[in-house]
Scaffold this motif. Structure first.
Motif, PDB file in Angstrom:
ATOM      1  N   ALA A  63      24.572 -43.919   7.443  1.00 50.14           N
ATOM      2  CA  ALA A  63      25.546 -44.644   6.621  1.00 50.14           C
ATOM      3  C   ALA A  63      25.508 -46.143   6.864  1.00 50.14           C
ATOM      4  O   ALA A  63      25.996 -46.926   6.034  1.00 50.14           O
ATOM      5  N   ALA A  64      24.945 -46.576   8.001  1.00 51.97           N
ATOM      6  CA  ALA A  64      24.894 -48.004   8.310  1.00 51.97           C
ATOM      7  C   ALA A  64      23.701 -48.698   7.676  1.00 51.97           C
ATOM      8  O   ALA A  64      23.658 -49.938   7.628  1.00 51.97           O
ATOM      9  N   ILE A  65      22.714 -47.969   7.207  1.00 50.10           N
ATOM     10  CA  ILE A  65      21.461 -48.558   6.719  1.00 50.10           C
ATOM     11  C   ILE A  65      21.687 -49.495   5.521  1.00 50.10           C
ATOM     12  O   ILE A  65      21.144 -50.612   5.483  1.00 50.10           O
ATOM     13  N   PRO A  66      22.488 -49.105   4.485  1.00 55.38           N
ATOM     14  CA  PRO A  66      22.693 -50.038   3.355  1.00 55.38           C
ATOM     15  C   PRO A  66      23.271 -51.380   3.784  1.00 55.38           C
ATOM     16  O   PRO A  66      22.854 -52.440   3.291  1.00 55.38           O
ATOM     17  N   GLY A  67      24.240 -51.383   4.694  1.00 59.42           N
ATOM     18  CA  GLY A  67      24.835 -52.634   5.150  1.00 59.42           C
ATOM     19  C   GLY A  67      23.839 -53.491   5.902  1.00 59.42           C
ATOM     20  O   GLY A  67      23.815 -54.731   5.759  1.00 59.42           O
ATOM     21  N   ILE A  68      23.000 -52.847   6.739  1.00 59.61           N
ATOM     22  CA  ILE A  68      21.974 -53.592   7.474  1.00 59.61           C
ATOM     23  C   ILE A  68      20.985 -54.232   6.503  1.00 59.61           C
ATOM     24  O   ILE A  68      20.620 -55.422   6.631  1.00 59.61           O
ATOM     25  N   ALA A  69      20.527 -53.451   5.532  1.00 52.06           N
ATOM     26  CA  ALA A  69      19.549 -53.974   4.573  1.00 52.06           C
ATOM     27  C   ALA A  69      20.130 -55.135   3.769  1.00 52.06           C
ATOM     28  O   ALA A  69      19.465 -56.168   3.561  1.00 52.06           O
ATOM     29  N   LEU A  70      21.378 -55.027   3.325  1.00 46.65           N
ATOM     30  CA  LEU A  70      22.003 -56.078   2.540  1.00 46.65           C
ATOM     31  C   LEU A  70      22.185 -57.355   3.365  1.00 46.65           C
ATOM     32  O   LEU A  70      21.871 -58.476   2.910  1.00 46.65           O
ATOM     33  N   GLY A  71      22.701 -57.171   4.596  1.00 43.65           N
ATOM     34  CA  GLY A  71      22.898 -58.342   5.459  1.00 43.65           C
ATOM     35  C   GLY A  71      21.589 -59.032   5.782  1.00 43.65           C
ATOM     36  O   GLY A  71      21.498 -60.273   5.789  1.00 43.65           O
ATOM     37  N   ALA A  72      20.531 -58.275   6.082  1.00 37.22           N
ATOM     38  CA  ALA A  72      19.237 -58.868   6.398  1.00 37.22           C
ATOM     39  C   ALA A  72      18.665 -59.620   5.199  1.00 37.22           C
ATOM     40  O   ALA A  72      18.086 -60.721   5.342  1.00 37.22           O
ATOM     41  N   PHE A  73      18.805 -59.064   4.003  1.00 40.32           N
ATOM     42  CA  PHE A  73      18.278 -59.728   2.809  1.00 40.32           C
ATOM     43  C   PHE A  73      18.999 -61.057   2.576  1.00 40.32           C
ATOM     44  O   PHE A  73      18.379 -62.091   2.277  1.00 40.32           O
ATOM     45  N   LEU A  74      20.318 -61.050   2.719  1.00 42.42           N
ATOM     46  CA  LEU A  74      21.087 -62.261   2.477  1.00 42.42           C
ATOM     47  C   LEU A  74      20.738 -63.359   3.473  1.00 42.42           C
ATOM     48  O   LEU A  74      20.610 -64.545   3.113  1.00 42.42           O
ATOM     49  N   VAL A  75      20.583 -62.987   4.741  1.00 45.84           N
ATOM     50  CA  VAL A  75      20.238 -63.972   5.762  1.00 45.84           C
ATOM     51  C   VAL A  75      18.909 -64.633   5.440  1.00 45.84           C
ATOM     52  O   VAL A  75      18.758 -65.866   5.425  1.00 45.84           O
ATOM     53  N   ASN A  76      17.891 -63.818   5.186  1.00 49.02           N
ATOM     54  CA  ASN A  76      16.551 -64.357   4.959  1.00 49.02           C
ATOM     55  C   ASN A  76      16.450 -65.068   3.614  1.00 49.02           C
ATOM     56  O   ASN A  76      15.651 -66.012   3.458  1.00 49.02           O
ATOM     57  N   PHE A  77      17.238 -64.659   2.647  1.00 46.50           N
ATOM     58  CA  PHE A  77      17.192 -65.313   1.337  1.00 46.50           C
ATOM     59  C   PHE A  77      17.778 -66.728   1.429  1.00 46.50           C
ATOM     60  O   PHE A  77      17.293 -67.669   0.782  1.00 46.50           O
ATOM     61  N   THR A  78      18.828 -66.863   2.266  1.00 46.38           N
ATOM     62  CA  THR A  78      19.441 -68.191   2.398  1.00 46.38           C
ATOM     63  C   THR A  78      18.603 -69.141   3.226  1.00 46.38           C
ATOM     64  O   THR A  78      18.820 -70.355   3.179  1.00 46.38           O
ATOM     65  N   VAL A  79      17.669 -68.612   3.986  1.00 48.61           N
ATOM     66  CA  VAL A  79      16.792 -69.475   4.778  1.00 48.61           C
ATOM     67  C   VAL A  79      15.797 -70.187   3.875  1.00 48.61           C
ATOM     68  O   VAL A  79      15.382 -71.323   4.118  1.00 48.61           O
ATOM     69  N   GLY A  80      15.387 -69.527   2.813  1.00 45.77           N
ATOM     70  CA  GLY A  80      14.413 -70.081   1.893  1.00 45.77           C
ATOM     71  C   GLY A  80      13.146 -69.254   1.875  1.00 45.77           C
ATOM     72  O   GLY A  80      12.923 -68.398   2.730  1.00 45.77           O
ATOM     73  N   GLY A  81      12.314 -69.501   0.917  1.00 46.15           N
ATOM     74  CA  GLY A  81      11.057 -68.758   0.827  1.00 46.15           C
ATOM     75  C   GLY A  81      11.016 -67.806  -0.329  1.00 46.15           C
ATOM     76  O   GLY A  81       9.986 -67.186  -0.563  1.00 46.15           O
ATOM     77  N   GLY A  82      12.111 -67.625  -1.027  1.00 46.45           N
ATOM     78  CA  GLY A  82      12.107 -66.769  -2.198  1.00 46.45           C
ATOM     79  C   GLY A  82      12.572 -65.362  -1.898  1.00 46.45           C
ATOM     80  O   GLY A  82      12.613 -64.896  -0.740  1.00 46.45           O
ATOM     81  N   PRO A  83      12.933 -64.641  -2.964  1.00 48.72           N
ATOM     82  CA  PRO A  83      13.431 -63.262  -2.781  1.00 48.72           C
ATOM     83  C   PRO A  83      12.362 -62.302  -2.265  1.00 48.72           C
ATOM     84  O   PRO A  83      12.678 -61.348  -1.571  1.00 48.72           O
TER      85      PRO A  83
END
Length: 828
Positions: A63-83
């Motif tokens: 049940a924790a996997i969706p939250g981990i995936a979403l949080g990781a995507f948001l962090v790396n997306f805000t760093v830059g480099g594209g989706p």
């Protein structure tokens, strides 16, 4: 069962809230971690979200996997480099947490980190192995996006990435797991609160003193690694896993901050050197404090388990009234528990603790056996187990059971023996009492069996003695009834004599039947039987004379569609004879006896009712009890032993049926109803009307004449009467009174048949039959006053074809002779 809509809505809301919460915490931790870059924007010194993600996956599962995936995507997306880059790195972060949690669960990991094994599993699988997934996918994503630094290859970046994730898992995961898994109730009260405050303050003070360059000498200005380490040990020793993990994270945070500020030795040298120093410090600090806390937790658990085991043992020993002892062989010292002093009835102060002190308490008759058992156990290494007696100071003798085991040194010499002792006195006394009771019970049973056997012998002998005088009477009457020259005026007296002799024989049979029923030896020989023919024949026997004389009226209503049942015909005849005889006996002149039959489901119902004297209400419940006559009396003054109804009910119940009685009271008549199963075997064959030899008593058959018969009978009147009866039947008869005379006669003449009594002066009719059957293959009929099952069985074993019980009338004797001869002819 479907989940209610409201509960489904609430469950969905919780899932969304959990996913959003994990993603938010992950995003915040990631943004903070990116503030301390080491190699590039996506590669950090300490990646705390790795530890957070692994803890969430271990705590909440998939049940924790969706939250981990979403949080990781948001962090790396805000760093830059594209989706695309953000998605690739987020996949690595998510797979890292999922793989680490899956591996740890498969290995039996416990989130509480209460075992050294759990700490080692976390290091091996969660810290060292799982980050490889994120580092590999992260470096590959950077390479695919063309963002790898030119001075660093992909493996170099993957190594930095792995170090940051590994440190995050090592430092953050234990903190989150221990605070989440351990009980939330805080024990920090009083002095413990003060101690925790001093510990935290000490960390900051030691850090400040170490980081400030207040003295140049390295001997007086130790590095941060050495000044903070004692506080980590303090936290592990005093505050367990939660304190150790929290203090370690705080100390590492100080070290990282110092490194970034250039205030510690970790900030000097090249990047690789700084990473080696700092990560080595973080790893050693975290592993040492976690292992130390786990070791202490295991030790506390072991101590608690030992105390619990000791308490259970103490309670078990107390409940079982068991004492323990310890014999120190090397120092010749014997130690007892308090219970053993109670067993022996002595004061502990009077016991010197020597083996001879114990031996002096053993019963003199058992002392040598106890000593030999102890020495045998020491020599062989086997368990010492023995029951023996002791003599207390007050002279009371008690039984003890003791068991023990020796302990040996490296040279296989016994140095100690431990054991336990039970007081077996009460059990011994109970066993002795039980043995005495069993002995008395066996004696009583033997006496009862002997009494039963004596009773059976008495009844058998009485039966023989009563039947024997009846035999010549019945034989003479039968011969006179067959003689055409007897004056007509004697027909009625002869009939009266015959009926009374048969009644006397029936009373004797009833006594024997009752004995068989009581002992469970009454046997049935069932066959497919036409109950209608049995009823009609019994009516002819019991009622025909009274109806012809006009004394009674008879009503028949045999309306059953099928009268066939699986029954013993002779025993069923006995039941109907008893019911009809009673109806005739207790019905006054002018009364009516009614016989009915009908089918009721899968049962056949036979009913006999009368308009006679009836049965009193207080007598009715006991009408089937043996020897019960109640107040009812026959209108003709006839009484009986009260056996017929008791025997009839037992016979019916042996057939799986039921016999009931009903009466509206005195003068209102009585009704007896027999209900029998009407089921038949799968293969019925031909319907047999009655059992062996009885159908011939109903219908005259052609006589078998001109046989040469050897009659063996020691009772002179019976021999004479039976010889006359056989002669009247057209046979030639030779009589013998002993075994010797019978064998001698058989040697002189050739006979077709032997009819022999069983009780003879010089032996038995069984001896006669055995010899004549062996020598001449001669068929025989036993004629005896003994009619028990054992007598019949022995007759057949000796070679007799039939066993007739005295007295024997002409029809029964004639039928037995005919069947015996027919069987012999069929064998030829």
């Amino acid at each position: 069962m479907a989940e209610p809509r409201g509960e489904r809505r609430w469950s969905g809301t919780r899932i969304l809230a959990r996913t959003a919460g994990i993603a938010l915490v992950y995003f915040a931790a990631g943004r903070l971690g990116l503030l301390i870059p080491i190699a590039e924007n996506h590669v950090t010194l300490l990646w705390a979200p790795t530890g957070l993600a692994l803890a969430a996956a271990l705590r909440f599962g998939p049940a924790a996997i969706p939250g981990i995936a979403l949080g990781a995507f948001l962090v790396n997306f805000t760093v830059g480099g594209g989706p695309g880059l953000a998605l690739g790195i987020a996949c690595g972060n998510t797979l890292e947490a999922a793989a680490g949690a899956w591996l740890l669960r498969k290995a039996g990991f416990r989130n509480s980190l209460e075992r050294v094994r759990d700490v080692l599993l976390l290091i091996a699988l969660g810290v060292l192995l799982a980050p490889i997934v994120s580092a590999t996918l992260g470096a590959a994503s950077l390479a695919a996006a063309g963002l790898l630094p030119r001075d660093r290859g992909p493996w170099n970046v993957a190594g930095y990435w792995w170090l940051g994730d590994a440190m995050g898992a090592l430092l953050v995961t234990p903190v989150l797991l221990t605070w989440a898994e351990l009980p939330l109730r805080l024990t920090l009260r009083g002095k413990r609160v003060l101690e925790a405050a001093v510990l935290g303050l000490g960390l900051f003070v030691a850090s400040d003193l170490t980081l400030r360059a207040w003295v140049d000498s390295p001997f007086l200005h130790p590095p941060l690694a050495f000044t903070l380490f004692p506080f980590l040990v303090w936290a592990a020793l005093r505050f367990g896993r939660r304190g150790a993990s929290t203090a370690t994270l705080l100390a590492v945070g100080i070290a990282v901050w110092a490194t970034l500020q250039g205030l510690s030795p970790f900030a000097r040298g090249t990047l690789d050197e700084r990473l080696i120093y700092l990560h080595t410090y973080m790893a050693v600090a975290a592993v040492t404090s976690l292992l130390l806390a786990a070791i202490l937790a295991e030790r506390k658990g072991a101590v608690a388990g030992l105390r619990e085991s000791e308490e259970r043992l103490r309670l078990a020993l107390g409940a079982g009234r068991c004492g323990v002892w310890d014999w120190d062989i090397a120092n010749e010292r014997l130690t007892w528990s308090e219970r053993l002093f109670e067993f022996h009835g002595i004061d502990p102060r009077d016991f010197k603790g020597r083996l001879e002190d114990f031996s002096s308490l053993v019963h003199p008759e058992d002392a040598e056996r106890v000593s030999a058992a102890i020495q045998q156990a020491l020599r062989s290494g086997e368990d010492y187990e023995l029951e023996f007696r002791i003599v207390r100071p007050d002279g009371q003798v008690r039984w003890l059971m003791t068991s023990g085991r020796a302990i040996y040194d490296q040279n296989d010499r016994p140095v100690r023996m431990l054991g336990a002792t039970l007081d077996m006195t009460e059990r011994r006394e109970a066993e002795e009492e039980r043995t005495r009771l069993l002995a008395r019970e066996r004696e009583a049973r033997a006496e009862a069996e002997a009494a039963n056997e004596a009773k059976d012998r008495f009844l058998a002998t009485l039966s023989h003695e009563l039947r024997t005088p009846l035999t010549p009477v019945l034989a003479v009457v039968s011969a006179l009834e067959e003689n055409d020259q007897v004056p007509p005026g004697l027909a009625r007296p002869l009939d009266t004599i015959r009926r009374n002799v048969e009644l006397e024989a029936r009373l004797i049979d009833d006594l024997l039947d009752l004995t068989r029923i009581v002992r469970g030896k009454l046997e049935l020989h069932p066959e497919v039987t036409d109950a209608r023919k049995i009823v009609e024949h019994t009516i002819e026997i019991c009622c025909e004379r009274e109806v012809e004389a006009g004394r009674l009226r008879l009503a028949e209503d045999l309306a059953a569609e099928d009268h066939r049942i699986w029954a013993d015909p002779s025993r069923l005849t006995q039941v109907m004879w008893n019911l009809l005889s009673n109806a005739v006996k207790f019905t006054p002149a002018g009364g009516t006896v009614t016989v009915r039959s009908w089918n009721e489901g899968d049962r056949l119902v036979l009913q006999v009712s009368d308009t006679g004297v009836g049965i009193d209400p207080e007598v009715l419940p006991h009408v089937f009890d043996a020897f019960e006559q109640g107040k009812a009396r026959s209108p003709r003054g006839m009484t009986g032993l009260g056996l017929g109804l008791a025997i009839s009910k037992a016979i019916v119940e042996m057939h799986g049926g039921d016999l009931t009685a009903a009466s509206e009271g005195r003068g209102r008549g009585a009704t007896f109803t027999v209900s029998l199963p009407a089921t038949l075997p799968a293969q019925t064959g031909e319907i047999s009307i009655m059992g062996e030899g009885l159908d011939e008593t109903w219908t005259r058959r052609p006589r078998v004449e001109d046989l040469h018969i050897l009659l063996v009978e020691d009772h002179a009147d019976t021999a004479e009467a039976m010889a006359d009866l056989l002669s009247l039947m057209g046979h030639r008869v030779v009589t013998a009174g002993t075994v010797a005379e019978a064998l001698a006669a058989a040697g002189r003449e050739r006979f077709d048949l032997v009819v022999s009594d069983l009780g003879l002066p010089d032996g038995s009719g069984l001896d006669v039959m055995g010899e004549l059957s062996r020598r001449y293959n001669l068929p025989g009929i036993a004629l005896s006053g003994y009619g028990m099952e054992e007598d019949v069985r022995r007759s057949h074993e000796a070679g007799f074809s039939r066993h007739l019980t005295k007295p024997v009338g002409l029809p029964a004797l004639e039928a037995a002779i005919r069947k015996t001869v027919q069987e012999r002819l069929a064998q030829r």
